[in-house]
Structure formats: structure tokens, C-alpha cells
Design a protein around this motif. Sequence first.
Motif, PDB file in Angstrom:
ATOM      1  N   MET A   1      10.322  10.298  -3.200  1.00 38.91           N
ATOM      2  CA  MET A   1       9.124   9.458  -3.338  1.00 38.91           C
ATOM      3  C   MET A   1       7.870  10.318  -3.420  1.00 38.91           C
ATOM      4  N   VAL A   2       7.808  11.348  -2.596  1.00 39.64           N
ATOM      5  CA  VAL A   2       6.646  12.245  -2.606  1.00 39.64           C
ATOM      6  C   VAL A   2       6.490  12.903  -3.970  1.00 39.64           C
ATOM      7  N   ASN A   3       7.594  13.417  -4.507  1.00 41.46           N
ATOM      8  CA  ASN A   3       7.523  14.110  -5.790  1.00 41.46           C
ATOM      9  C   ASN A   3       7.109  13.181  -6.927  1.00 41.46           C
ATOM     10  N   LEU A   4       7.541  11.928  -6.860  1.00 47.66           N
ATOM     11  CA  LEU A   4       7.136  10.965  -7.881  1.00 47.66           C
ATOM     12  C   LEU A   4       5.627  10.743  -7.866  1.00 47.66           C
ATOM     13  N   TYR A   5       5.067  10.573  -6.685  1.00 44.54           N
ATOM     14  CA  TYR A   5       3.627  10.325  -6.590  1.00 44.54           C
ATOM     15  C   TYR A   5       2.815  11.585  -6.894  1.00 44.54           C
TER      16      TYR A   5
ATOM     17  N   ALA B   1      -8.454  13.802  -7.048  1.00 42.49           N
ATOM     18  CA  ALA B   1      -7.289  12.949  -7.267  1.00 42.49           C
ATOM     19  C   ALA B   1      -7.309  11.757  -6.318  1.00 42.49           C
ATOM     20  N   PRO B   2      -6.755  10.620  -6.749  1.00 45.72           N
ATOM     21  CA  PRO B   2      -6.609   9.493  -5.823  1.00 45.72           C
ATOM     22  C   PRO B   2      -5.623   9.858  -4.713  1.00 45.72           C
ATOM     23  N   ILE B   3      -5.762   9.209  -3.566  1.00 43.09           N
ATOM     24  CA  ILE B   3      -4.980   9.573  -2.381  1.00 43.09           C
ATOM     25  C   ILE B   3      -3.844   8.575  -2.159  1.00 43.09           C
ATOM     26  N   ALA B   4      -2.655   9.111  -1.888  1.00 41.08           N
ATOM     27  CA  ALA B   4      -1.498   8.293  -1.527  1.00 41.08           C
ATOM     28  C   ALA B   4      -1.116   8.620  -0.088  1.00 41.08           C
ATOM     29  N   ILE B   5      -1.320   7.671   0.807  1.00 40.80           N
ATOM     30  CA  ILE B   5      -0.943   7.829   2.212  1.00 40.80           C
ATOM     31  C   ILE B   5       0.470   7.288   2.394  1.00 40.80           C
ATOM     32  N   MET B   6       1.391   8.148   2.813  1.00 42.03           N
ATOM     33  CA  MET B   6       2.779   7.740   3.052  1.00 42.03           C
ATOM     34  C   MET B   6       3.059   7.801   4.547  1.00 42.03           C
ATOM     35  N   ASN B   7       3.018   6.643   5.160  1.00 41.67           N
ATOM     36  CA  ASN B   7       3.165   6.525   6.606  1.00 41.67           C
ATOM     37  C   ASN B   7       4.599   6.127   6.942  1.00 41.67           C
ATOM     38  N   SER B   8       5.207   6.821   7.911  1.00 39.56           N
ATOM     39  CA  SER B   8       6.592   6.509   8.245  1.00 39.56           C
ATOM     40  C   SER B   8       6.890   6.792   9.710  1.00 39.56           C
ATOM     41  N   HIS B   9       7.932   6.143  10.189  1.00 40.21           N
ATOM     42  CA  HIS B   9       8.476   6.395  11.525  1.00 40.21           C
ATOM     43  C   HIS B   9       9.986   6.476  11.346  1.00 40.21           C
ATOM     44  N   MET B  10      10.486   7.688  11.234  1.00 40.15           N
ATOM     45  CA  MET B  10      11.897   7.886  10.914  1.00 40.15           C
ATOM     46  C   MET B  10      12.789   7.630  12.133  1.00 40.15           C
ATOM     47  N   HIS B  11      14.091   7.537  11.885  1.00 37.23           N
ATOM     48  CA  HIS B  11      15.058   7.198  12.944  1.00 37.23           C
ATOM     49  C   HIS B  11      14.916   8.151  14.133  1.00 37.23           C
TER      50      HIS B  11
ATOM     51  N   ALA C   1       2.604  11.789 -10.510  1.00 39.36           N
ATOM     52  CA  ALA C   1       1.698  10.760 -11.019  1.00 39.36           C
ATOM     53  C   ALA C   1       0.233  11.131 -10.815  1.00 39.36           C
ATOM     54  N   GLY C   2      -0.020  12.266 -10.147  1.00 40.95           N
ATOM     55  CA  GLY C   2      -1.385  12.752 -10.011  1.00 40.95           C
ATOM     56  C   GLY C   2      -2.072  12.404  -8.712  1.00 40.95           C
TER      57      GLY C   2
ATOM     58  N   ALA D   1       5.747   3.362   4.371  1.00 37.34           N
ATOM     59  CA  ALA D   1       4.657   2.472   3.983  1.00 37.34           C
ATOM     60  C   ALA D   1       3.670   3.274   3.135  1.00 37.34           C
ATOM     61  N   ILE D   2       3.626   2.976   1.848  1.00 38.80           N
ATOM     62  CA  ILE D   2       2.802   3.731   0.906  1.00 38.80           C
ATOM     63  C   ILE D   2       1.522   2.952   0.621  1.00 38.80           C
ATOM     64  N   THR D   3       0.399   3.600   0.850  1.00 35.61           N
ATOM     65  CA  THR D   3      -0.910   2.990   0.612  1.00 35.61           C
ATOM     66  C   THR D   3      -1.682   3.862  -0.371  1.00 35.61           C
ATOM     67  N   LEU D   4      -2.053   3.293  -1.497  1.00 34.61           N
ATOM     68  CA  LEU D   4      -2.831   4.005  -2.498  1.00 34.61           C
ATOM     69  C   LEU D   4      -4.297   3.622  -2.336  1.00 34.61           C
ATOM     70  N   LEU D   5      -5.133   4.616  -2.104  1.00 31.65           N
ATOM     71  CA  LEU D   5      -6.558   4.390  -1.889  1.00 31.65           C
ATOM     72  C   LEU D   5      -7.334   4.601  -3.187  1.00 31.65           C
ATOM     73  N   GLU D   6      -8.439   3.912  -3.299  1.00 34.37           N
ATOM     74  CA  GLU D   6      -9.291   4.113  -4.466  1.00 34.37           C
ATOM     75  C   GLU D   6      -9.817   5.546  -4.484  1.00 34.37           C
ATOM     76  N   PRO D   7      -9.938   6.151  -5.678  1.00 37.72           N
ATOM     77  CA  PRO D   7     -10.505   7.508  -5.743  1.00 37.72           C
ATOM     78  C   PRO D   7     -11.900   7.542  -5.146  1.00 37.72           C
TER      79      PRO D   7
END
Length: 478
Positions: A217-221, A182-192, A224-225, A170-176
Amino acid sequence: MSAANLRSSVSGAAQDAATVTSDTVTSAADSATGHSIKLLTFNTWGLKMVSKHRKARLRAIADELAGYSAAIPIPGYESLMINETPEQGKQYDVVALQEIWCKEDWDYIVSRCSQAYPYSRIFYSGIIAGPGLAILSKIPIESTFLYRFPINGRPSAIHRGDWYVGKSIAITLLEPISEDTAPIAIMNSHMHAPYALKGDAAYACHRACQAWDFSKMVNLYKKAGYAVVVVGDLNSRPGSLPHKFLTVETGLVDSWEQLKGKQDLQALSKMEPLEQLRYGCTTCDSFLNTWRSYLPTESACRLDYALIDPSRLKTTDAGPRFTKRLPGIGSFSDHFAYACNLNLLSNRRTTDVETGDETPSKRDIQLQKYASYEEMIQCISSYRVVAKRQKFLRGVHFVISILLLIGALVVTTFTSNRAAWSSIFWVFFAVVVSVTGTIDGLISFLFGRKEIRALHEVEEEVSCAQKHLQGLLDVKKR
């Protein structure tokens, strides 16, 4: 904003518990100008009809986040409660939750925390309930995105449910929060989840494949800065293959290790429960957790993380949270929460950030990646044998079911003349054979093929990366 200033602003807003005003939003703005965020990640154990005292616990979690606490310290372990004040819950800027699987629980959380956390989002995916991922934030949410893992357990494991809920990122992009960060990308997950330490039930290959996709996905974001923060219950111990993909492959660092240094896991397993929590932040399977107190102390481990980009973020404080207990119930969840304070570094900053250990050279990192690729290819190769065998056996079951069904119809014509009641048995037998055979046939021909092809795709991706890295290493040897 400093912790003292935020604590002061929240305390002022909480003096009258009956009226909570927009001071919390102002507090978030103040925190933003301080170029720091306070983050909490928590696996809430919210399975319907499975988790004990689910409704009461989830409501207590919501109350705690809203600043109203009824919890008490663990008897004899009051020293654990450092910084866990009744107002602590309202001081976080971002709260990432896992295992929110009941709508009534989420509705209560949103209602209870709406003034403390005006921005919220729960994510939907899968067949049953969804991935259980949700976020609460004081910082405005710019956009969200859900990535569902293509390799995620099996539909035949109904009692485990990972395939049905659709484990995701679940990727959530927050306002700067400022012009020079840099703007913040929160990547929330619950793996197997691992259901054993070894063997097929460990689902090691599934988590490794998920971590591989996660790293992309992490490297892409990052490119992207964004200041990337990976949070959640990753169900992977420090040093495991998934953990390597999420750190070495991405350049992220473990916020706990950035602050405390790398952990000696063998020494950690021999410590007393309190020391395990202090030294290793053992959020899972801790003897101090009432839902896991039957486990030996060496089982305690850390599965809940905040992995951060050290070029844009620096950990200033971290530790376990929600370690208190609810009277008459016990711990808030079968996990403890993990919280960290993160300073956002200016975009103009070019110096390296300390990671809690000596920074490895570029070549060392490449060698670590190469070793991870080798391990991954072996892991996929080993699991592919299991996947093909299961596909084959389920296909055989489907064919045998067709033969048994034909045989049952033939036998019925003979036995019904001699004993009419036998027809009921053969009809019931035919129904059972038809249903089970059809299900296994579908799993074999649809899911089985899909899983094997998905494994092959990941293998090709890893092999491609390995060949490229081999070329770089060969050049350096000349």
C-alpha cells in the motif's frame, strides 16, 4: 511556519479559555505556508470494561488536545516535560489515534476538539467496535480509505479480540498545503499485538504478513506522488521483520532515527528509565508509565512510529509526548505518545535527504530485501504447520461432537426409564457438545481454510519478489 510563530498564534487564541475562535484554522493555514506539519500519534488504551479509568483518561486526552491541561509532571522527572506546555495539544496539525473503541469517547473528543481540529474521521471495520483508528486534522481531508488486513489473528482467541475488531490501515489523504509540495497520505494502523516474545502467542507471522501488505500500500501511494507517513502502534520493534518490510521494502525511514540516528537496543535496555525515554523514545512498557511500572526497565521499547518518505519529508524535531500524569489516576495511557515536526520538501528538490545514518547502496538494499524474503518464507512455513494442526484438531472435534451427540441420544433412551432426572443431564450435555462442536467445525472449515489460503497467497507474492530480485542480483554478479 516556525514552532515559535505557531505557539504565539495558539497562545493568543487561548488567552480566553471560554471562547475559542477560528484562529486555529488560520493557524493551520499559516503552518501550511511554512511547508511543515506537526504530527502526533497516540495509542489511547480505550478498551471498554478493560482499560482502567478509561472514560476519565480519554476525556483528559481530549482536553489536552483542545489546550486545557490538568496533568502534572512525573515527580522528579520534570525535565521530561520539554515542550509539553498546556497549549502543546493545539499546536499539532494532525493527530492519529489508536484504540478509540467506545463511541462516547470519540463523541467527546470530536466535540471538545472541533475548533482546534475542524476535520476528523473515525474508521469502522470488524465485528466489534472497529479497528479503533481515528484522525484529527487542521488540514482539510480530501478522502479516506480503509484496508483491512486479511491475516489477523484467530476467532478462537476471543480474550484477545484482534480478529474481532478487524485490524486495518486507515488511509487519510490531506489536501496539498502548497503548490510545490506533494500531497500527504497519512497511513494510521494498529497491527496485531504480541502476547509473548516467542512461540505461537507472539503472532509474529501475522504481523509480518500485515507489514507485507502494508508495504504494498505504501509503495502504491508513493508511486502516485504522495508524501507517505506511516503512523501508529505497529507492535514491532526496530529491526524486526515487520519493521524491515515497512522501511527497507518501502524506502521509508524512521523519523526518530532520521533525527537521532540508529539506536543500540542492547545499550538502551541497560539505561535508566529517563535515559531510555530520551535516547530511545521508549513509548511502550516504560517504568515511568504508571500502568507499566511493574515491568523491569529492560522491557521498555519503542512500538509507536512515524515512518516517512525521506525524498519528500524531513524530521526537524521529535520526541515522546503525554508523559505527564493525571492526579488520582496516573498516566494518560499505557503508551506514551510520539510527536514529530516534518518539513515538506519541494517537488523541485532532487538532492538526497539525510536519514540519520549512512545511506546504503542499491545493492545493499537489495541484499537486505532478499534476506527479509528468506526470513518471511521461513516464518510462513513454520506458522503454516500450526495453522494446519489447529484446523485439523478443530475438524476432529467437530466429528467427535457428532458421534458424542448420537451417543447421548441413544444413552438417554435407556437411562430415562431408570432415572428420569438423568435426562436433564444428557440434554445439557448434548447442548454443550452441539454448540462447541459446531463452533469449532465452522472455524475449521471456514476460517481455517481461509487462513491457510491467505498464507499461501502471501508466500507466493514474496517468492515472486524474491525470484525477480534473484535475477537482478545474478545479473550484477556477471
